[in-house]
Design a protein around this motif. Sequence first.
Motif, PDB file in Angstrom:
ATOM      1  N   ALA A 103     -19.140  15.961  -2.413  1.00  0.00           N
ATOM      2  CA  ALA A 103     -20.403  16.604  -2.795  1.00  0.00           C
ATOM      3  C   ALA A 103     -20.935  17.533  -1.713  1.00  0.00           C
ATOM      4  O   ALA A 103     -21.552  18.563  -2.021  1.00  0.00           O
ATOM      5  N   ILE A 104     -20.699  17.210  -0.442  1.00  0.00           N
ATOM      6  CA  ILE A 104     -21.316  17.996   0.632  1.00  0.00           C
ATOM      7  C   ILE A 104     -20.321  18.882   1.382  1.00  0.00           C
ATOM      8  O   ILE A 104     -20.724  19.750   2.162  1.00  0.00           O
ATOM      9  N   SER A 105     -19.035  18.690   1.138  1.00  0.00           N
ATOM     10  CA  SER A 105     -18.026  19.435   1.904  1.00  0.00           C
ATOM     11  C   SER A 105     -17.992  20.909   1.511  1.00  0.00           C
ATOM     12  O   SER A 105     -18.028  21.256   0.330  1.00  0.00           O
ATOM     13  N   SER A 106     -17.891  21.766   2.517  1.00  0.00           N
ATOM     14  CA  SER A 106     -17.682  23.203   2.280  1.00  0.00           C
ATOM     15  C   SER A 106     -16.260  23.608   2.648  1.00  0.00           C
ATOM     16  O   SER A 106     -15.907  24.784   2.568  1.00  0.00           O
ATOM     17  N   SER A 107     -15.451  22.635   3.054  1.00  0.00           N
ATOM     18  CA  SER A 107     -14.070  22.879   3.464  1.00  0.00           C
ATOM     19  C   SER A 107     -13.114  22.404   2.374  1.00  0.00           C
ATOM     20  O   SER A 107     -13.174  21.251   1.945  1.00  0.00           O
ATOM     21  N   TYR A 108     -12.241  23.286   1.941  1.00  0.00           N
ATOM     22  CA  TYR A 108     -11.259  22.936   0.916  1.00  0.00           C
ATOM     23  C   TYR A 108     -10.327  21.824   1.411  1.00  0.00           C
ATOM     24  O   TYR A 108     -10.036  20.869   0.686  1.00  0.00           O
ATOM     25  N   ALA A 109      -9.886  21.910   2.655  1.00  0.00           N
ATOM     26  CA  ALA A 109      -8.975  20.910   3.214  1.00  0.00           C
ATOM     27  C   ALA A 109      -9.642  19.539   3.259  1.00  0.00           C
ATOM     28  O   ALA A 109      -9.030  18.522   2.888  1.00  0.00           O
ATOM     29  N   LEU A 110     -10.893  19.483   3.707  1.00  0.00           N
ATOM     30  CA  LEU A 110     -11.611  18.210   3.759  1.00  0.00           C
ATOM     31  C   LEU A 110     -11.814  17.650   2.362  1.00  0.00           C
ATOM     32  O   LEU A 110     -11.687  16.433   2.142  1.00  0.00           O
ATOM     33  N   THR A 111     -12.093  18.516   1.409  1.00  0.00           N
ATOM     34  CA  THR A 111     -12.287  18.072   0.030  1.00  0.00           C
ATOM     35  C   THR A 111     -10.994  17.478  -0.524  1.00  0.00           C
ATOM     36  O   THR A 111     -11.018  16.452  -1.224  1.00  0.00           O
ATOM     37  N   LEU A 112      -9.860  18.092  -0.209  1.00  0.00           N
ATOM     38  CA  LEU A 112      -8.576  17.549  -0.644  1.00  0.00           C
ATOM     39  C   LEU A 112      -8.341  16.159  -0.050  1.00  0.00           C
ATOM     40  O   LEU A 112      -7.866  15.246  -0.743  1.00  0.00           O
ATOM     41  N   VAL A 113      -8.648  15.997   1.210  1.00  0.00           N
ATOM     42  CA  VAL A 113      -8.486  14.687   1.857  1.00  0.00           C
ATOM     43  C   VAL A 113      -9.375  13.642   1.170  1.00  0.00           C
ATOM     44  O   VAL A 113      -8.942  12.521   0.902  1.00  0.00           O
ATOM     45  N   ALA A 114     -10.617  14.038   0.887  1.00  0.00           N
ATOM     46  CA  ALA A 114     -11.543  13.117   0.223  1.00  0.00           C
ATOM     47  C   ALA A 114     -11.018  12.730  -1.153  1.00  0.00           C
ATOM     48  O   ALA A 114     -11.102  11.565  -1.570  1.00  0.00           O
ATOM     49  N   ARG A 115     -10.460  13.699  -1.876  1.00  0.00           N
ATOM     50  CA  ARG A 115      -9.917  13.414  -3.202  1.00  0.00           C
ATOM     51  C   ARG A 115      -8.709  12.475  -3.117  1.00  0.00           C
ATOM     52  O   ARG A 115      -8.539  11.589  -3.955  1.00  0.00           O
ATOM     53  N   PHE A 116      -7.875  12.677  -2.111  1.00  0.00           N
ATOM     54  CA  PHE A 116      -6.718  11.796  -1.944  1.00  0.00           C
ATOM     55  C   PHE A 116      -7.165  10.357  -1.732  1.00  0.00           C
ATOM     56  O   PHE A 116      -6.651   9.426  -2.378  1.00  0.00           O
ATOM     57  N   PHE A 117      -8.137  10.144  -0.852  1.00  0.00           N
ATOM     58  CA  PHE A 117      -8.567   8.778  -0.560  1.00  0.00           C
ATOM     59  C   PHE A 117      -9.415   8.193  -1.694  1.00  0.00           C
ATOM     60  O   PHE A 117      -9.451   6.964  -1.868  1.00  0.00           O
ATOM     61  N   ALA A 118     -10.071   9.043  -2.475  1.00  0.00           N
ATOM     62  CA  ALA A 118     -10.710   8.538  -3.699  1.00  0.00           C
ATOM     63  C   ALA A 118      -9.638   8.025  -4.648  1.00  0.00           C
ATOM     64  O   ALA A 118      -9.819   6.995  -5.318  1.00  0.00           O
ATOM     65  N   GLY A 119      -8.494   8.712  -4.707  1.00  0.00           N
ATOM     66  CA  GLY A 119      -7.369   8.241  -5.512  1.00  0.00           C
ATOM     67  C   GLY A 119      -6.812   6.925  -4.999  1.00  0.00           C
ATOM     68  O   GLY A 119      -6.412   6.054  -5.785  1.00  0.00           O
ATOM     69  N   VAL A 120      -6.765   6.765  -3.671  1.00  0.00           N
ATOM     70  CA  VAL A 120      -6.336   5.495  -3.081  1.00  0.00           C
ATOM     71  C   VAL A 120      -7.251   4.365  -3.570  1.00  0.00           C
ATOM     72  O   VAL A 120      -6.784   3.285  -3.951  1.00  0.00           O
ATOM     73  N   ALA A 121      -8.556   4.612  -3.562  1.00  0.00           N
ATOM     74  CA  ALA A 121      -9.514   3.606  -4.041  1.00  0.00           C
ATOM     75  C   ALA A 121      -9.260   3.282  -5.509  1.00  0.00           C
ATOM     76  O   ALA A 121      -9.329   2.114  -5.924  1.00  0.00           O
ATOM     77  N   ALA A 122      -8.944   4.303  -6.296  1.00  0.00           N
ATOM     78  CA  ALA A 122      -8.672   4.069  -7.721  1.00  0.00           C
ATOM     79  C   ALA A 122      -7.410   3.235  -7.908  1.00  0.00           C
ATOM     80  O   ALA A 122      -7.389   2.306  -8.732  1.00  0.00           O
ATOM     81  N   GLY A 123      -6.357   3.561  -7.161  1.00  0.00           N
ATOM     82  CA  GLY A 123      -5.132   2.775  -7.264  1.00  0.00           C
ATOM     83  C   GLY A 123      -5.370   1.315  -6.912  1.00  0.00           C
ATOM     84  O   GLY A 123      -4.838   0.404  -7.560  1.00  0.00           O
ATOM     85  N   ALA A 124      -6.193   1.089  -5.892  1.00  0.00           N
ATOM     86  CA  ALA A 124      -6.534  -0.279  -5.505  1.00  0.00           C
ATOM     87  C   ALA A 124      -7.341  -0.972  -6.599  1.00  0.00           C
ATOM     88  O   ALA A 124      -7.112  -2.151  -6.905  1.00  0.00           O
ATOM     89  N   ALA A 125      -8.292  -0.252  -7.194  1.00  0.00           N
ATOM     90  CA  ALA A 125      -9.138  -0.844  -8.234  1.00  0.00           C
ATOM     91  C   ALA A 125      -8.324  -1.224  -9.469  1.00  0.00           C
ATOM     92  O   ALA A 125      -8.446  -2.340  -9.994  1.00  0.00           O
ATOM     93  N   TRP A 126      -7.469  -0.307  -9.924  1.00  0.00           N
ATOM     94  CA  TRP A 126      -6.678  -0.602 -11.121  1.00  0.00           C
ATOM     95  C   TRP A 126      -5.721  -1.757 -10.874  1.00  0.00           C
ATOM     96  O   TRP A 126      -5.345  -2.466 -11.814  1.00  0.00           O
ATOM     97  N   GLY A 127      -5.329  -1.953  -9.631  1.00  0.00           N
ATOM     98  CA  GLY A 127      -4.424  -3.048  -9.317  1.00  0.00           C
ATOM     99  C   GLY A 127      -5.070  -4.418  -9.371  1.00  0.00           C
ATOM    100  O   GLY A 127      -4.360  -5.427  -9.447  1.00  0.00           O
ATOM    101  N   MET A 128      -6.412  -4.485  -9.341  1.00  0.00           N
ATOM    102  CA  MET A 128      -7.044  -5.806  -9.300  1.00  0.00           C
ATOM    103  C   MET A 128      -7.994  -6.084 -10.460  1.00  0.00           C
ATOM    104  O   MET A 128      -8.374  -7.232 -10.692  1.00  0.00           O
ATOM    105  N   ILE A 129      -8.398  -5.065 -11.247  1.00  0.00           N
ATOM    106  CA  ILE A 129      -9.370  -5.281 -12.328  1.00  0.00           C
ATOM    107  C   ILE A 129      -8.851  -6.297 -13.345  1.00  0.00           C
ATOM    108  O   ILE A 129      -9.561  -7.222 -13.745  1.00  0.00           O
ATOM    109  N   ALA A 130      -7.602  -6.139 -13.782  1.00  0.00           N
ATOM    110  CA  ALA A 130      -7.072  -7.023 -14.824  1.00  0.00           C
ATOM    111  C   ALA A 130      -7.006  -8.472 -14.346  1.00  0.00           C
ATOM    112  O   ALA A 130      -7.440  -9.395 -15.051  1.00  0.00           O
ATOM    113  N   GLY A 131      -6.441  -8.682 -13.151  1.00  0.00           N
ATOM    114  CA  GLY A 131      -6.341 -10.038 -12.630  1.00  0.00           C
ATOM    115  C   GLY A 131      -7.712 -10.670 -12.418  1.00  0.00           C
ATOM    116  O   GLY A 131      -7.910 -11.865 -12.673  1.00  0.00           O
ATOM    117  N   TYR A 132      -8.658  -9.862 -11.960  1.00  0.00           N
ATOM    118  CA  TYR A 132     -10.024 -10.349 -11.726  1.00  0.00           C
ATOM    119  C   TYR A 132     -10.657 -10.803 -13.042  1.00  0.00           C
ATOM    120  O   TYR A 132     -11.246 -11.888 -13.147  1.00  0.00           O
TER     121      TYR A 132
END
Length: 398
Positions: A103-132
């Motif tokens: 939301a606050i980044s003005s750097s394309y590279a930083l935004t890409l990094v943020a998107r990658f790690f948001a994807g990491v969080a999603a992969g982690a979430a999908w891996g545990m929602i069903a079992g939970y």
Amino acid sequence: MSSSTEVVQPASVPTRLPWLALLALAMTGFICILTETIPAGLLPHIVEGLNISKGMAGQLVTLYAIGSLVAAIPFAMFTAGMRRRPLLLAIIAGFLVFNTITAISSSYALTLVARFFAGVAAGAAWGMIAGYARRMVPDALKGRALAVAMVGTPIALTFGVPAGTLLGDLIGWRAVFGLMSLLTLVLMVWVLWKVPDYPGQPADERMTIGQVFVLPGIRPILMVVLTWMLAHNILYTYIAPFLERSGLGSRVDLILLVFGLAAIVSIWIVGLLIDRKLRLLTLLSLLGFALVSAALWVGGTSVPVVYAAVALWGLTFGGAATLLQTAQANASGEEGVDIVMPINTTVWNLAIAGGGIVGGALLELIGVQSFPAVLLILLLIAWIIALSAKQHGFPGKR
């Protein structure tokens, strides 16, 4: 002392669905899907805001998918022994941090990094929602609990993305990501309020990827996941050019609304029946999608046929994740569920990527008229595999 413990322990498992706890998991899935897909609706605004090309902006979705793909299995293995609620809160906090950076980044590279790690969080979430979700209820309600926990996905696709796109026009794309961060704060409070905590698995009780992968039924189910989701994503990713054949290219929003509403109905039906009719629901869903493909093959230029086919498509797809994850959880047992779900996430994301690649190649080399035939072949393969896996993958008693 031993018998007393045995009496108390089952009483801690509710005899009916813990709706607020399960809906908190559903909201986690909602945020996962919304974070993944919202850049597509905000693309023109992001292009202008970061002063980049449309192709560069599209990589915000790509990096998110890569993050989910590479993180799901390693994250599950590394965190298997951790308590579940603090881990879930950490994952949700990841969305808070990385959506705020976006939301606050003005750097394309930083935004890409943020998107990658948001994807990491999603992969982690999908891996545990069903079992939970399954740990919250007794065996007789596990499928229904999973259906409730998965309802956030079609809601995000049906209402979340269009609403986010509209808000982007009104208040700007950065404010939309900021609102998603606020939503995660609400979710964290909700989780602390209603979601029970559970211990992680002791090291001597954990199964390895290799042990889970060779369990009877797991590989056929994963093959069904791959073929079914590949077929779905070929059509879903390129739905706009496909609709141009029938003159509906400008009505993609309405078509996806029909699809999403039908998908929500599908989840409701699956939730009612899954604990008794998992095999039948799976076979009917695959057969229904195959009929959709056949209808689009012979009548893809007809507006009424397209609308009817899309509605049936939504009905066959909405409960797919619940059906497939329940089948995997049944086949892997409680000891392997927290490993098989990240494997499912990885295969699912491979199918999403494959849908983009295969669909793009078909679009460029042959044209969208080739989609229904390819979909039909993939779905018949999936149906035959599901029909054959009647002992462990999709057992008849289910």
